[in-house]
Scaffold this active site. Structure first.
Site, PDB file in Angstrom:
ATOM      1  N   GLY A   1       0.772  -1.240   0.000  1.00 29.83           N
ATOM      2  CA  GLY A   1       0.000   0.000   0.000  1.00 29.83           C
ATOM      3  C   GLY A   1       0.803   1.290   0.000  1.00 29.83           C
TER       4      GLY A   1
ATOM      5  N   ASN B   1       1.392   3.054  -2.584  1.00 29.66           N
ATOM      6  CA  ASN B   1       0.640   3.983  -3.446  1.00 29.66           C
ATOM      7  C   ASN B   1      -0.582   4.534  -2.722  1.00 29.66           C
ATOM      8  OD1 ASN B   1       1.729   4.370  -6.293  1.00 29.66           O
ATOM      9  ND2 ASN B   1       1.972   2.162  -5.981  1.00 29.66           N
TER      10      ASN B   1
ATOM     11  N   MET C   1      -4.026  -6.661  -7.295  1.00 27.11           N
ATOM     12  CA  MET C   1      -3.454  -7.703  -8.142  1.00 27.11           C
ATOM     13  C   MET C   1      -4.478  -8.661  -8.745  1.00 27.11           C
ATOM     14  SD  MET C   1      -0.474  -6.646  -8.064  1.00 27.11           S
ATOM     15  CE  MET C   1       0.870  -5.938  -7.120  1.00 27.11           C
TER      16      MET C   1
ATOM     17  N   ILE D   1      -7.594  -9.152 -11.737  1.00 30.73           N
ATOM     18  CA  ILE D   1      -8.225  -8.566 -12.929  1.00 30.73           C
ATOM     19  C   ILE D   1      -9.739  -8.524 -12.718  1.00 30.73           C
ATOM     20  CG2 ILE D   1      -8.656  -8.907 -15.402  1.00 30.73           C
ATOM     21  CD1 ILE D   1      -5.765  -9.913 -15.600  1.00 30.73           C
ATOM     22  N   LEU D   2     -10.330  -7.364 -13.004  1.00 26.98           N
ATOM     23  CA  LEU D   2     -11.766  -7.187 -12.771  1.00 26.98           C
ATOM     24  C   LEU D   2     -12.571  -7.539 -14.023  1.00 26.98           C
ATOM     25  CD1 LEU D   2     -11.499  -3.829 -10.815  1.00 26.98           C
ATOM     26  CD2 LEU D   2     -12.204  -6.050  -9.865  1.00 26.98           C
TER      27      LEU D   2
ATOM     28  N   ASN E   1      -5.836   2.879 -12.806  1.00 28.85           N
ATOM     29  CA  ASN E   1      -4.850   1.896 -12.338  1.00 28.85           C
ATOM     30  C   ASN E   1      -3.447   2.457 -12.482  1.00 28.85           C
ATOM     31  OD1 ASN E   1      -3.818  -0.742 -11.586  1.00 28.85           O
ATOM     32  ND2 ASN E   1      -3.317  -1.076 -13.748  1.00 28.85           N
TER      33      ASN E   1
ATOM     34  N   HIS F   1       0.276   1.085 -13.323  1.00 29.71           N
ATOM     35  CA  HIS F   1       1.024  -0.087 -13.786  1.00 29.71           C
ATOM     36  C   HIS F   1       2.513   0.265 -13.810  1.00 29.71           C
ATOM     37  CE1 HIS F   1       1.857  -3.875 -15.674  1.00 29.71           C
ATOM     38  NE2 HIS F   1       2.646  -3.231 -16.519  1.00 29.71           N
TER      39      HIS F   1
HETATM   40  C1  GAR Z   1       3.268  -1.019  -7.452  1.00 28.33           C
HETATM   41  O1  GAR Z   1       4.535  -0.973  -8.055  1.00 28.33           O
HETATM   42  C2  GAR Z   1       2.195  -1.044  -8.522  1.00 28.33           C
HETATM   43  O2  GAR Z   1       2.507  -0.271  -9.627  1.00 28.33           O
HETATM   44  C3  GAR Z   1       2.161  -2.498  -8.879  1.00 28.33           C
HETATM   45  O3  GAR Z   1       2.371  -3.199  -7.683  1.00 28.33           O
HETATM   46  C4  GAR Z   1       3.062  -2.362  -6.742  1.00 28.33           C
HETATM   47  C5  GAR Z   1       2.200  -2.233  -5.507  1.00 28.33           C
HETATM   48  O4  GAR Z   1       2.847  -1.547  -4.494  1.00 28.33           O
HETATM   49  N1  GAR Z   1       0.901  -2.839  -9.498  1.00 28.33           N
HETATM   50  C6  GAR Z   1       0.759  -3.794 -10.403  1.00 28.33           C
HETATM   51  O5  GAR Z   1       1.659  -4.474 -10.790  1.00 28.33           O
HETATM   52  C7  GAR Z   1      -0.659  -3.938 -10.923  1.00 28.33           C
HETATM   53  N2  GAR Z   1      -0.678  -4.679 -12.153  1.00 28.33           N
HETATM   54  P1  GAR Z   1       2.064  -0.890  -3.275  1.00 28.33           P
HETATM   55  O6  GAR Z   1       1.120  -1.946  -2.703  1.00 28.33           O
HETATM   56  O7  GAR Z   1       3.169  -0.554  -2.304  1.00 28.33           O
HETATM   57  O8  GAR Z   1       1.342   0.324  -3.770  1.00 28.33           O
END
Ligand code: GAR
Length: 208
Positions: A12, A14, A91, A93-94, A108, A110
């Site tokens: 989390g 982000n 993580m 897919i919806l 989202n 990525h």
């Molecule tokens: C982040 O790097 C995000 O971009 C990626 O997972 C990480 C989550 O970190 N997301 C994906 O790969 C989605 N396809 P976080 O939980 O610390 O935000």
């Protein structure tokens, strides 16, 4: 004020960037009202609780397929009167039953420059492993709307970092998070909440 619901699965960081941006006034016109996790032990839930944000856990493994899982999430989104849904390290897919109802209302992040290193199977550290394996010289992150195809919705913002010779997936992930994800995700959310993103012929543009 738009209601922002954030979907998470892991650490989390982000989500934290969004919470910090809301507190410091970088996000205008929106408020995080609920955090939904696909995993009961996601640390992102603690981050939400520490900031008095309502949390819901909807475990992916309790549902047999993407459609029934997406229906369960849809119920909560309706209940929460979500105006914007942010996938912040989510993580799963919806299904289109959800993405169609919230067309151009799901954002989202990525961790690569779409259309490179994206689609089914490309998530988290795997994305950076693949980028390093390929030998690309730059990578970055993409903030985009979510549609019925994985990582294929309209691109809102992208940012780039250089790849260094000794990078590991972990080092590259951290550089991309710090320099791109944690900045551009709150920025895109703020633009959305101020109605500053327009869609023309399926592409997203920031209004001047
Ligand atoms: C982040 O790097 C995000 O971009 C990626 O997972 C990480 C989550 O970190 N997301 C994906 O790969 C989605 N396809 P976080 O939980 O610390 O935000």
């Amino acid at each position: 004020m738009k209601n922002i619901v954030v979907l998470v699965s892991g650490g989390g960081t982000n989500l934290q960037a969004l919470i910090d941006a809301e507190k410091s006034g970088i996000i205008k016109g929106g408020k995080i009202t609920c955090v939904i996790s696909s995993k009961p032990d996601a640390y992102a839930l603690e981050r939400a609780k520490n900031n008095n944000i309502a949390t819901r856990v909807i475990p992916r493994k309790e549902y047999s397929d993407s459609k029934s899982y997406s229906m369960a999430i849809l119920d909560v989104l309706r209940e929460e009167k979500a105006d914007l849904i942010v996938l912040a390290g989510f993580m799963t897919i919806l299904d289109e039953c959800l993405t169609k109802e919230y067309a151009y209302k799901i954002i989202n992040v990525h961790p690569a420059l779409i259309p490179s290193f994206c689609g089914e199977g490309y998530y988290g550290l795997k994305v950076h492993e693949k980028a390093l394996e390929y030998g690309v010289k730059v990578s970055g992150a993409t903030i985009h709307f979510v549609n019925e195809k994985a990582d294929a919705g309209a691109i809102i913002l992208q940012g780039v970092v250089d790849i260094e010779k000794d990078d590991t997936p972990e080092i590259l992930q951290r550089r991309i998070m710090e320099n791109v994800e944690w900045k551009l995700l709150p920025k895109a959310v703020s633009l959305f909440c101020q109605d500053k993103i327009e869609i023309i012929d399926g592409k997203a543009y920031v209004k001047k």
